[in-house]
Design a protein around this motif. Structure first.
Motif, PDB file in Angstrom:
ATOM      1  N   ALA A   1       0.823  -1.217   0.000  1.00 34.52           N
ATOM      2  CA  ALA A   1       0.000   0.000   0.000  1.00 34.52           C
ATOM      3  C   ALA A   1       0.852   1.259   0.000  1.00 34.52           C
ATOM      4  CB  ALA A   1      -0.923   0.001   1.213  1.00 34.52           C
ATOM      5  N   PHE A   2       2.038   1.160   0.569  1.00 35.61           N
ATOM      6  CA  PHE A   2       2.972   2.269   0.544  1.00 35.61           C
ATOM      7  C   PHE A   2       4.085   1.919  -0.436  1.00 35.61           C
ATOM      8  CE2 PHE A   2       1.118   2.087   4.826  1.00 35.61           C
ATOM      9  CZ  PHE A   2       0.410   3.277   4.788  1.00 35.61           C
ATOM     10  N   GLU A   3       4.735   2.933  -0.958  1.00 33.64           N
ATOM     11  CA  GLU A   3       5.758   2.667  -1.957  1.00 33.64           C
ATOM     12  C   GLU A   3       6.789   1.681  -1.404  1.00 33.64           C
ATOM     13  OE1 GLU A   3       8.999   5.656  -2.541  1.00 33.64           O
ATOM     14  OE2 GLU A   3       7.572   6.941  -1.522  1.00 33.64           O
ATOM     15  N   ASN A   4       7.274   0.809  -2.276  1.00 38.67           N
ATOM     16  CA  ASN A   4       8.225  -0.201  -1.842  1.00 38.67           C
ATOM     17  C   ASN A   4       9.442   0.453  -1.192  1.00 38.67           C
ATOM     18  OD1 ASN A   4       6.530  -2.102  -2.947  1.00 38.67           O
ATOM     19  ND2 ASN A   4       7.609  -2.178  -4.891  1.00 38.67           N
ATOM     20  N   SER A   5       9.813  -0.043  -0.020  1.00 42.73           N
ATOM     21  CA  SER A   5      10.959   0.510   0.686  1.00 42.73           C
ATOM     22  C   SER A   5      12.229  -0.229   0.284  1.00 42.73           C
ATOM     23  CB  SER A   5      10.744   0.407   2.202  1.00 42.73           C
ATOM     24  OG  SER A   5      10.494  -0.933   2.576  1.00 42.73           O
ATOM     25  N   PHE A   6      13.358   0.320   0.682  1.00 46.84           N
ATOM     26  CA  PHE A   6      14.646  -0.265   0.314  1.00 46.84           C
ATOM     27  C   PHE A   6      15.153  -1.136   1.454  1.00 46.84           C
ATOM     28  CE2 PHE A   6      14.162   3.682  -2.029  1.00 46.84           C
ATOM     29  CZ  PHE A   6      14.483   3.296  -3.314  1.00 46.84           C
ATOM     30  N   THR A   7      15.519  -2.373   1.142  1.00 43.70           N
ATOM     31  CA  THR A   7      16.072  -3.290   2.130  1.00 43.70           C
ATOM     32  C   THR A   7      17.368  -3.881   1.592  1.00 43.70           C
ATOM     33  OG1 THR A   7      14.760  -5.117   1.224  1.00 43.70           O
ATOM     34  CG2 THR A   7      13.811  -3.892   3.068  1.00 43.70           C
ATOM     35  N   ARG A   8      18.191  -4.377   2.483  1.00 43.46           N
ATOM     36  CA  ARG A   8      19.487  -4.921   2.091  1.00 43.46           C
ATOM     37  C   ARG A   8      19.313  -6.135   1.196  1.00 43.46           C
ATOM     38  NH1 ARG A   8      21.947  -8.975   6.604  1.00 43.46           N
ATOM     39  NH2 ARG A   8      22.900  -9.739   4.678  1.00 43.46           N
ATOM     40  N   SER A   9      20.225  -6.284   0.250  1.00 40.93           N
ATOM     41  CA  SER A   9      20.225  -7.460  -0.612  1.00 40.93           C
ATOM     42  C   SER A   9      20.601  -8.687   0.206  1.00 40.93           C
ATOM     43  CB  SER A   9      21.226  -7.277  -1.760  1.00 40.93           C
ATOM     44  OG  SER A   9      20.867  -6.176  -2.562  1.00 40.93           O
ATOM     45  N   ALA A  10      19.969  -9.811  -0.100  1.00 39.04           N
ATOM     46  CA  ALA A  10      20.181 -11.028   0.682  1.00 39.04           C
ATOM     47  C   ALA A  10      21.618 -11.532   0.589  1.00 39.04           C
ATOM     48  CB  ALA A  10      19.220 -12.110   0.218  1.00 39.04           C
ATOM     49  N   ASP A  11      22.308 -11.242  -0.518  1.00 32.82           N
ATOM     50  CA  ASP A  11      23.662 -11.748  -0.705  1.00 32.82           C
ATOM     51  C   ASP A  11      24.740 -10.758  -0.267  1.00 32.82           C
ATOM     52  OD1 ASP A  11      23.215  -9.879  -2.662  1.00 32.82           O
ATOM     53  OD2 ASP A  11      23.963 -11.095  -4.326  1.00 32.82           O
ATOM     54  N   LEU A  12      24.346  -9.708   0.431  1.00 33.36           N
ATOM     55  CA  LEU A  12      25.307  -8.703   0.878  1.00 33.36           C
ATOM     56  C   LEU A  12      26.149  -9.261   2.025  1.00 33.36           C
ATOM     57  CD1 LEU A  12      26.042  -5.757   0.162  1.00 33.36           C
ATOM     58  CD2 LEU A  12      24.472  -5.022   1.965  1.00 33.36           C
TER      59      LEU A  12
ATOM     60  N   LEU B   1       9.704  15.477  -9.812  1.00 29.39           N
ATOM     61  CA  LEU B   1      10.916  15.015  -9.145  1.00 29.39           C
ATOM     62  C   LEU B   1      11.208  13.567  -9.513  1.00 29.39           C
ATOM     63  CD1 LEU B   1      10.350  16.523  -5.576  1.00 29.39           C
ATOM     64  CD2 LEU B   1      12.077  17.241  -7.236  1.00 29.39           C
ATOM     65  N   PRO B   2      12.473  13.232  -9.779  1.00 36.91           N
ATOM     66  CA  PRO B   2      12.809  11.849 -10.140  1.00 36.91           C
ATOM     67  C   PRO B   2      12.660  10.901  -8.954  1.00 36.91           C
ATOM     68  CG  PRO B   2      14.799  13.174  -9.950  1.00 36.91           C
ATOM     69  CD  PRO B   2      13.645  14.117  -9.821  1.00 36.91           C
ATOM     70  N   ASP B   3      12.534   9.617  -9.251  1.00 41.62           N
ATOM     71  CA  ASP B   3      12.485   8.613  -8.200  1.00 41.62           C
ATOM     72  C   ASP B   3      13.874   8.375  -7.639  1.00 41.62           C
ATOM     73  OD1 ASP B   3       9.745   8.171  -8.488  1.00 41.62           O
ATOM     74  OD2 ASP B   3      10.050   6.673 -10.070  1.00 41.62           O
ATOM     75  N   LEU B   4      13.903   7.864  -6.439  1.00 46.73           N
ATOM     76  CA  LEU B   4      15.166   7.495  -5.820  1.00 46.73           C
ATOM     77  C   LEU B   4      15.601   6.142  -6.368  1.00 46.73           C
ATOM     78  CD1 LEU B   4      16.705   9.083  -3.599  1.00 46.73           C
ATOM     79  CD2 LEU B   4      15.821   7.422  -1.963  1.00 46.73           C
ATOM     80  N   VAL B   5      16.850   6.024  -6.787  1.00 46.14           N
ATOM     81  CA  VAL B   5      17.345   4.780  -7.385  1.00 46.14           C
ATOM     82  C   VAL B   5      18.536   4.266  -6.575  1.00 46.14           C
ATOM     83  CG1 VAL B   5      18.337   3.713  -9.446  1.00 46.14           C
ATOM     84  CG2 VAL B   5      16.596   5.509  -9.680  1.00 46.14           C
ATOM     85  N   LEU B   6      18.408   3.054  -6.057  1.00 42.48           N
ATOM     86  CA  LEU B   6      19.491   2.457  -5.279  1.00 42.48           C
ATOM     87  C   LEU B   6      20.684   2.182  -6.192  1.00 42.48           C
ATOM     88  CD1 LEU B   6      20.298   1.307  -2.474  1.00 42.48           C
ATOM     89  CD2 LEU B   6      19.437  -0.908  -3.262  1.00 42.48           C
ATOM     90  N   ALA B   7      21.878   2.629  -5.782  1.00 43.03           N
ATOM     91  CA  ALA B   7      23.065   2.504  -6.631  1.00 43.03           C
ATOM     92  C   ALA B   7      24.143   1.621  -6.026  1.00 43.03           C
ATOM     93  CB  ALA B   7      23.643   3.891  -6.922  1.00 43.03           C
ATOM     94  N   ALA B   8      24.243   1.576  -4.696  1.00 45.89           N
ATOM     95  CA  ALA B   8      25.277   0.771  -4.047  1.00 45.89           C
ATOM     96  C   ALA B   8      24.849   0.479  -2.612  1.00 45.89           C
ATOM     97  CB  ALA B   8      26.622   1.490  -4.062  1.00 45.89           C
ATOM     98  N   GLU B   9      25.376  -0.632  -2.073  1.00 46.30           N
ATOM     99  CA  GLU B   9      25.053  -1.027  -0.707  1.00 46.30           C
ATOM    100  C   GLU B   9      26.322  -1.417   0.037  1.00 46.30           C
ATOM    101  OE1 GLU B   9      21.135  -3.536  -0.507  1.00 46.30           O
ATOM    102  OE2 GLU B   9      22.224  -4.128  -2.321  1.00 46.30           O
ATOM    103  N   GLY B  10      26.260  -1.302   1.353  1.00 42.97           N
ATOM    104  CA  GLY B  10      27.348  -1.753   2.199  1.00 42.97           C
ATOM    105  C   GLY B  10      26.790  -2.275   3.509  1.00 42.97           C
ATOM    106  N   LEU B  11      27.454  -3.249   4.097  1.00 41.52           N
ATOM    107  CA  LEU B  11      27.027  -3.816   5.381  1.00 41.52           C
ATOM    108  C   LEU B  11      28.269  -3.960   6.251  1.00 41.52           C
ATOM    109  CD1 LEU B  11      24.616  -4.937   6.982  1.00 41.52           C
ATOM    110  CD2 LEU B  11      25.218  -7.207   6.102  1.00 41.52           C
ATOM    111  N   PHE B  12      28.274  -3.270   7.389  1.00 39.33           N
ATOM    112  CA  PHE B  12      29.462  -3.213   8.230  1.00 39.33           C
ATOM    113  C   PHE B  12      29.147  -3.802   9.608  1.00 39.33           C
ATOM    114  CE2 PHE B  12      29.700   0.020   4.998  1.00 39.33           C
ATOM    115  CZ  PHE B  12      30.961  -0.211   4.460  1.00 39.33           C
ATOM    116  N   GLU B  13      29.915  -4.817   9.968  1.00 41.34           N
ATOM    117  CA  GLU B  13      29.721  -5.534  11.222  1.00 41.34           C
ATOM    118  C   GLU B  13      30.678  -4.991  12.271  1.00 41.34           C
ATOM    119  OE1 GLU B  13      29.716 -10.161  12.871  1.00 41.34           O
ATOM    120  OE2 GLU B  13      30.174  -9.712  10.769  1.00 41.34           O
ATOM    121  N   LEU B  14      30.133  -4.316  13.276  1.00 49.18           N
ATOM    122  CA  LEU B  14      30.961  -3.679  14.291  1.00 49.18           C
ATOM    123  C   LEU B  14      31.565  -4.726  15.219  1.00 49.18           C
ATOM    124  CD1 LEU B  14      28.783  -0.561  15.215  1.00 49.18           C
ATOM    125  CD2 LEU B  14      30.326  -0.917  13.276  1.00 49.18           C
TER     126      LEU B  14
END
Length: 299
Positions: A103-114, A272-285
């Motif tokens: 119902a709400f615009e699709n949100s951005f979540t981390r890729s499963a293979d990250l 206004l243009p849509d937001l486009v995911l370009a890169a991801e990072g996952l950092f384990e403290l």
């Protein structure tokens, strides 16, 4: 009396949609929300407050299970909702996009293979860690102190994104009118041998919250307007979002979106243009930091 739904706001949303549709409108004003609450409280025995209509939609869209509190009747018609700010507006009823399933615009979540990248946290004072808490200000503080954004921009691989040569943290919790940016950075980027002054906006989220495109777009627009008024010239705007995650424990997820030109941020809202995911990072403290995807009481 009718049975109360899971969220009392469902009744109000249905009432608003029917009222606005009859009037040929799609945008509900703050006054519309207040009037709808008063009517539905009386008609259905609800107990909603009219004191803060600006937060009516904000509270709905914040969580990952937000769609549960949207009327099934509107889901069936593929009509979703979007928070609107400024000009006395509260929310807008919008048709689903081509690939939209929620119902709400699709949100951005981390890729499963990250794959998580280890990042030291021993430079954080132990006393500060003991006071760690699960909120956006602590997440931003840790991110800035450990230079998570800088680390991501230095190691991310992309053939389309500009190379980042320098990053400086400017401010945290910056209010730009109706929008607030959790952290603001100034960077020097390079494209084809040309160096560009780049503003970086950063949105911070907890794991239970959604990274929502239109919210970040609003921050880009507001930040661009404000730095321009301050006489600060930038040639690119780079939106990012950070999110604390518990899987694996103690992780910070970074979502980087395609950069904007200031001229794009000055377009009319509908253009206004849509937001486009370009890169991801996952950092384990390492070690985990209390409040950042980790609760020492649940070890």
């Amino acid at each position: 009396m009718a049975t109360k739904p899971k969220s009392e706001k469902i009744r109000v949303i249905e009432y608003l949609y029917e009222k606005l549709t009859a009037e040929g409108r799609t945008v509900a004003m703050l006054s519309d929300v207040q009037q709808a609450i008063v009517t539905c409280n009386a008609q259905f025995g609800l107990s909603l407050s009219t004191s803060n209509p600006a937060n009516f939609m904000k509270d709905l869209v914040r969580g990952k299970n937000a769609s549960r509190n949207w009327p099934e009747s509107l889901k069936g018609k593929k009509i979703g909702g979007r928070q609107r700010v400024g000009g006395g507006r509260a929310l807008e009823f919008v048709p689903y996009g081509p690939d939209q399933t929620d119902a709400f615009e699709n949100s951005f979540t981390r890729s499963a293979d990250l794959v998580p990248v280890p990042l030291q946290s021993i430079s954080l004072p132990l006393t500060a860690k003991r006071l760690g808490r699960k909120d956006e200000s602590w997440l931003v503080q840790v991110t800035v102190a450990l230079r998570v954004v800088e680390q991501h921009l230095a190691v991310r691989k992309s053939e389309t994104l500009p190379e980042v040569l320098e990053v400086t943290h400017l401010q945290t919790g910056v209010k730009f009118g109706k929008s607030e940016v959790d952290a603001l950075f100034l960077a020097t980027c390079e494209i084809g041998g040309k160096r560009l002054s780049t503003l970086i906006t950063c949105e911070a989220k907890q794991e239970s919250e959604r990274i929502v495109g239109h919210q970040i777009v609003g921050q880009v627009v507001a930040a661009n307007r404000s730095v321009k008024l301050a006489g600060i010239e930038v040639e690119l705007i780079l939106p990012i979002a950070i999110q604390a995650l518990t899987e694996p424990a103690g992780c910070i997820y970074v979502a980087e979106f395609e950069p904007w030109l200031p001229s794009q941020a000055e377009l009319d809202e509908a253009a206004l243009p849509d937001l486009v995911l370009a890169a991801e990072g996952l950092f384990e403290l390492r070690p985990c930091v209390p409040g950042i995807g980790f609760d020492p009481r649940k070890k």
